[in-house]
Motif scaffolding. Structure first.
Motif, PDB file in Angstrom:
ATOM      1  N   VAL A  96       3.724  -6.223  71.747  1.00  0.00           N
ATOM      2  CA  VAL A  96       3.730  -5.345  70.580  1.00  0.00           C
ATOM      3  C   VAL A  96       3.015  -6.061  69.445  1.00  0.00           C
ATOM      4  O   VAL A  96       3.364  -7.194  69.094  1.00  0.00           O
ATOM      5  CB  VAL A  96       5.167  -4.970  70.168  1.00  0.00           C
ATOM      6  CG1 VAL A  96       5.161  -4.172  68.861  1.00  0.00           C
ATOM      7  CG2 VAL A  96       5.835  -4.161  71.281  1.00  0.00           C
ATOM      8  N   LEU A 151       0.517  -2.902  72.755  1.00  0.00           N
ATOM      9  CA  LEU A 151       1.313  -1.766  72.279  1.00  0.00           C
ATOM     10  C   LEU A 151       1.316  -1.813  70.762  1.00  0.00           C
ATOM     11  O   LEU A 151       1.756  -2.816  70.165  1.00  0.00           O
ATOM     12  CB  LEU A 151       2.733  -1.861  72.832  1.00  0.00           C
ATOM     13  CG  LEU A 151       2.851  -2.017  74.357  1.00  0.00           C
ATOM     14  CD1 LEU A 151       4.288  -2.302  74.762  1.00  0.00           C
ATOM     15  CD2 LEU A 151       2.325  -0.790  75.058  1.00  0.00           C
ATOM     16  N   ASP A 153       1.040   0.296  66.651  1.00  0.00           N
ATOM     17  CA  ASP A 153       1.169   1.430  65.737  1.00  0.00           C
ATOM     18  C   ASP A 153      -0.125   2.256  65.791  1.00  0.00           C
ATOM     19  O   ASP A 153      -1.223   1.700  65.683  1.00  0.00           O
ATOM     20  CB  ASP A 153       1.405   0.861  64.327  1.00  0.00           C
ATOM     21  CG  ASP A 153       1.475   1.935  63.257  1.00  0.00           C
ATOM     22  OD1 ASP A 153       1.473   3.123  63.611  1.00  0.00           O
ATOM     23  OD2 ASP A 153       1.531   1.562  62.074  1.00  0.00           O
ATOM     24  N   VAL A 170       1.817   3.653  70.296  1.00  0.00           N
ATOM     25  CA  VAL A 170       3.162   4.191  70.506  1.00  0.00           C
ATOM     26  C   VAL A 170       3.740   4.517  69.132  1.00  0.00           C
ATOM     27  O   VAL A 170       3.808   3.636  68.257  1.00  0.00           O
ATOM     28  CB  VAL A 170       4.078   3.183  71.233  1.00  0.00           C
ATOM     29  CG1 VAL A 170       5.480   3.766  71.415  1.00  0.00           C
ATOM     30  CG2 VAL A 170       3.490   2.793  72.585  1.00  0.00           C
ATOM     31  N   GLY A 172       6.123   5.098  65.973  1.00  0.00           N
ATOM     32  CA  GLY A 172       7.331   4.405  65.543  1.00  0.00           C
ATOM     33  C   GLY A 172       7.181   3.820  64.157  1.00  0.00           C
ATOM     34  O   GLY A 172       6.137   3.970  63.506  1.00  0.00           O
ATOM     35  N   TYR A 174       6.733   0.584  62.304  1.00  0.00           N
ATOM     36  CA  TYR A 174       6.316  -0.797  62.538  1.00  0.00           C
ATOM     37  C   TYR A 174       6.326  -1.626  61.256  1.00  0.00           C
ATOM     38  O   TYR A 174       5.643  -2.649  61.180  1.00  0.00           O
ATOM     39  CB  TYR A 174       4.920  -0.826  63.156  1.00  0.00           C
ATOM     40  CG  TYR A 174       4.868  -0.327  64.586  1.00  0.00           C
ATOM     41  CD1 TYR A 174       4.863  -1.216  65.651  1.00  0.00           C
ATOM     42  CD2 TYR A 174       4.828   1.036  64.868  1.00  0.00           C
ATOM     43  CE1 TYR A 174       4.815  -0.760  66.968  1.00  0.00           C
ATOM     44  CE2 TYR A 174       4.777   1.505  66.176  1.00  0.00           C
ATOM     45  CZ  TYR A 174       4.773   0.604  67.213  1.00  0.00           C
ATOM     46  OH  TYR A 174       4.724   1.054  68.519  1.00  0.00           O
ATOM     47  N   GLN A 182      11.832  -2.011  66.319  1.00  0.00           N
ATOM     48  CA  GLN A 182      10.796  -1.140  66.882  1.00  0.00           C
ATOM     49  C   GLN A 182      10.240  -1.724  68.177  1.00  0.00           C
ATOM     50  O   GLN A 182       9.859  -0.971  69.082  1.00  0.00           O
ATOM     51  CB  GLN A 182       9.663  -0.946  65.869  1.00  0.00           C
ATOM     52  CG  GLN A 182       8.538  -0.047  66.360  1.00  0.00           C
ATOM     53  CD  GLN A 182       9.025   1.350  66.717  1.00  0.00           C
ATOM     54  OE1 GLN A 182       9.784   1.964  65.966  1.00  0.00           O
ATOM     55  NE2 GLN A 182       8.598   1.860  67.863  1.00  0.00           N
ATOM     56  N   ARG A 183      10.192  -3.023  68.271  1.00  0.00           N
ATOM     57  CA  ARG A 183       9.657  -3.637  69.485  1.00  0.00           C
ATOM     58  C   ARG A 183      10.445  -3.201  70.724  1.00  0.00           C
ATOM     59  O   ARG A 183       9.860  -2.882  71.758  1.00  0.00           O
ATOM     60  CB  ARG A 183       9.664  -5.167  69.369  1.00  0.00           C
ATOM     61  CG  ARG A 183       9.083  -5.846  70.589  1.00  0.00           C
ATOM     62  CD  ARG A 183       8.882  -7.328  70.381  1.00  0.00           C
ATOM     63  NE  ARG A 183      10.131  -8.056  70.311  1.00  0.00           N
ATOM     64  CZ  ARG A 183      10.211  -9.390  70.332  1.00  0.00           C
ATOM     65  NH1 ARG A 183       9.096 -10.102  70.384  1.00  0.00           N
ATOM     66  NH2 ARG A 183      11.372  -9.997  70.268  1.00  0.00           N
ATOM     67  N   LYS A 185      12.223  -0.446  71.021  1.00  0.00           N
ATOM     68  CA  LYS A 185      11.932   0.976  71.231  1.00  0.00           C
ATOM     69  C   LYS A 185      10.572   1.154  71.912  1.00  0.00           C
ATOM     70  O   LYS A 185      10.405   2.010  72.794  1.00  0.00           O
ATOM     71  CB  LYS A 185      11.947   1.718  69.892  1.00  0.00           C
ATOM     72  CG  LYS A 185      13.315   1.790  69.229  1.00  0.00           C
ATOM     73  CD  LYS A 185      13.223   2.534  67.901  1.00  0.00           C
ATOM     74  CE  LYS A 185      14.588   2.638  67.220  1.00  0.00           C
ATOM     75  NZ  LYS A 185      14.500   3.361  65.919  1.00  0.00           N
ATOM     76  N   THR A 186       9.602   0.351  71.508  1.00  0.00           N
ATOM     77  CA  THR A 186       8.265   0.450  72.088  1.00  0.00           C
ATOM     78  C   THR A 186       8.273   0.019  73.544  1.00  0.00           C
ATOM     79  O   THR A 186       7.618   0.641  74.398  1.00  0.00           O
ATOM     80  CB  THR A 186       7.270  -0.396  71.271  1.00  0.00           C
ATOM     81  OG1 THR A 186       7.240   0.080  69.921  1.00  0.00           O
ATOM     82  CG2 THR A 186       5.871  -0.317  71.857  1.00  0.00           C
ATOM     83  N   TYR A 187       8.994  -1.053  73.851  1.00  0.00           N
ATOM     84  CA  TYR A 187       9.110  -1.482  75.248  1.00  0.00           C
ATOM     85  C   TYR A 187       9.720  -0.378  76.110  1.00  0.00           C
ATOM     86  O   TYR A 187       9.260  -0.108  77.227  1.00  0.00           O
ATOM     87  CB  TYR A 187       9.985  -2.734  75.347  1.00  0.00           C
ATOM     88  CG  TYR A 187       9.330  -4.020  74.922  1.00  0.00           C
ATOM     89  CD1 TYR A 187       7.944  -4.142  74.842  1.00  0.00           C
ATOM     90  CD2 TYR A 187      10.103  -5.141  74.606  1.00  0.00           C
ATOM     91  CE1 TYR A 187       7.351  -5.337  74.457  1.00  0.00           C
ATOM     92  CE2 TYR A 187       9.520  -6.343  74.226  1.00  0.00           C
ATOM     93  CZ  TYR A 187       8.145  -6.430  74.158  1.00  0.00           C
ATOM     94  OH  TYR A 187       7.557  -7.619  73.783  1.00  0.00           O
TER      95      TYR A 187
END
Length: 388
Positions: A96, A151, A153, A170, A172, A174, A182-183, A185-187
């Motif tokens: 991320v 990954l 913003d 992705v 979210g 950031y 957020q990391r 959530k991104t994963y």
């Protein structure tokens, strides 16, 4: 009755003062600095961090399981040819990454936060991009068959060399204060997408979710070959406050592996949101990770003092615990116990103020093509806090 003579009393007082003055001075040095009331004095300035590498002694020179150095030349061989070391397992790295605005100052528009490493000068944004590109470069040396996914913003402006990595936006929040939350959530979003695509995959593809300030110096495909039954892997260290590090997470690329990894990360995310939002900018994710493991597998914590991998079940997910000393090794800052570089090290993590060291290490490797010698440079430079 005898009366003490005045000169004897004076002598005794003088002798007492000779003992008290050094004691008072010593104790005064232990007290934190504070200005007197009504006196406006600036606090002591922090020492300036070096803007170049500072070499010190190489730790671990008396241990046969540690890297031995003579100057910047390694006497052990670490980082053999990636072709000879290839495990046959296909691994994709995902990190991320986002950028933030940097303020410029001065008539010549040179950023006030500019730093120089080697022959290059970097602003804050350029510094972050240099770290990202160095992260990619190390992987291309140690695991050239791997894929890399950034990954990010959707609004972030990132430019990487074509063909070296894939940008995957992705949605979210950031922002700096929310990035660690957020990391996770991104994963989760990334892995859920891989589940949707699973039936279209031509081959088994494992994933390593990692920070971008690491150098991969060995083939990580061996994790999936040597330990064939885990769903998700994390790294541990013998640290009571922060025993698990979230900067390295490996996920087996089977449907079962990805599904269980998603469920595990959702538990961590829920715990983070419920218990550790006050630590959302730093450490909240690691505290939440430790809480989830301790809630379902408290016996794991008794094994963290040993430098050996082990597996355990955490609420239905088979978790592989890997020692940080090998898969998330970090050069320590400052003094303290330090035992050098393990001969089987696979990942070097340049956390905190070690970012300059990461760029310097890559420059050194580029000039020598020897990973072992580069590790001697890191080993001898790792205790200093640099200007990044």
């Amino acid at each position: 009755m005898a009366v003490p003579r005045p000169q004897i009393r004076a002598l005794r007082r003088g002798t007492l003062l000779l003992f008290l003055v050094p004691l008072i001075y010593s104790v005064s040095r232990l007290q934190p600095w504070a200005p007197e009331k009504g006196v406006c004095l600036p606090p002591p300035t922090a020492p300036k961090r070096p803007d170049h590498l500072v070499l010190g002694p190489a730790a671990g020179q008396d241990r046969p399981d540690r890297l031995q150095c003579r100057g910047l030349r390694a006497l052990n061989k670490i980082g053999i040819s990636s072709e000879e070391n290839y495990s046959g397992e296909h691994v994709s790295f995902a990190t991320v990454f986002t950028t933030y605005n940097s303020v410029s100052a001065g008539d010549d528009n040179v950023p006030s936060d500019s730093v120089t490493v080697g022959n290059s000068s970097y602003s804050k944004i350029e510094r972050s991009m240099a770290i990202l590109n160095t992260f990619i470069s190390f992987i291309k040396v140690s695991m050239p068959r791997s894929d890399l996914i950034i990954l990010t913003d959707p609004g972030s402006k990132i430019s990487v060399n074509q063909g070296t990595a894939t940008l995957l936006p992705v949605e979210g929040n950031y922002s700096r204060g929310n990035l660690m939350l957020q990391r996770i959530k991104t994963y989760i979003a990334f892995l859920e997408q891989k589940l949707v695509e699973f039936d279209r995959m031509e081959r088994l593809n494992h994933f390593v979710l990692t920070d971008s300030d690491i150098a991969v110096v060995g083939d990580l495909g061996h994790i999936f070959k040597k330990y064939p039954h885990f769903h998700l892997a994390v790294t541990f260290r013998n640290n009571k406050g922060q025993p698990l590090n979230s900067g390295f997470v490996a996920v087996r690329g089977t449907r079962d592996g990805i599904t269980n990894a998603v469920e595990f990360l959702k538990q961590v995310l829920g715990t983070y949101s419920l218990r550790y939002m006050k630590a959302s900018r730093m450490l909240g994710d690691q505290l939440a990770l430790a809480w989830v493991v301790k809630s379902h597998l408290p016996s794991a914590f008794g094994k963290f003092s040993k430098n050996e991998a082990f597996t355990g079940e955490v609420n239905g997910t088979s978790v592989l615990f890997l020692p940080c000393a090998v898969y998330n090794w970090t050069p320590p800052e400052g003094a303290g116990q330090f035992h050098g570089v393990p001969l089987d090290v696979k990942v070097v993590h340049f956390k905190g103020s070690r970012k300059r060291l990461m760029l310097e290490a890559w420059n050194f490797y580029s000039s020598t093509s020897k990973l072992s010698d580069m590790l001697c440079l890191i080993l001898r430079s790792g205790r200093t806090k640099y200007d990044f």
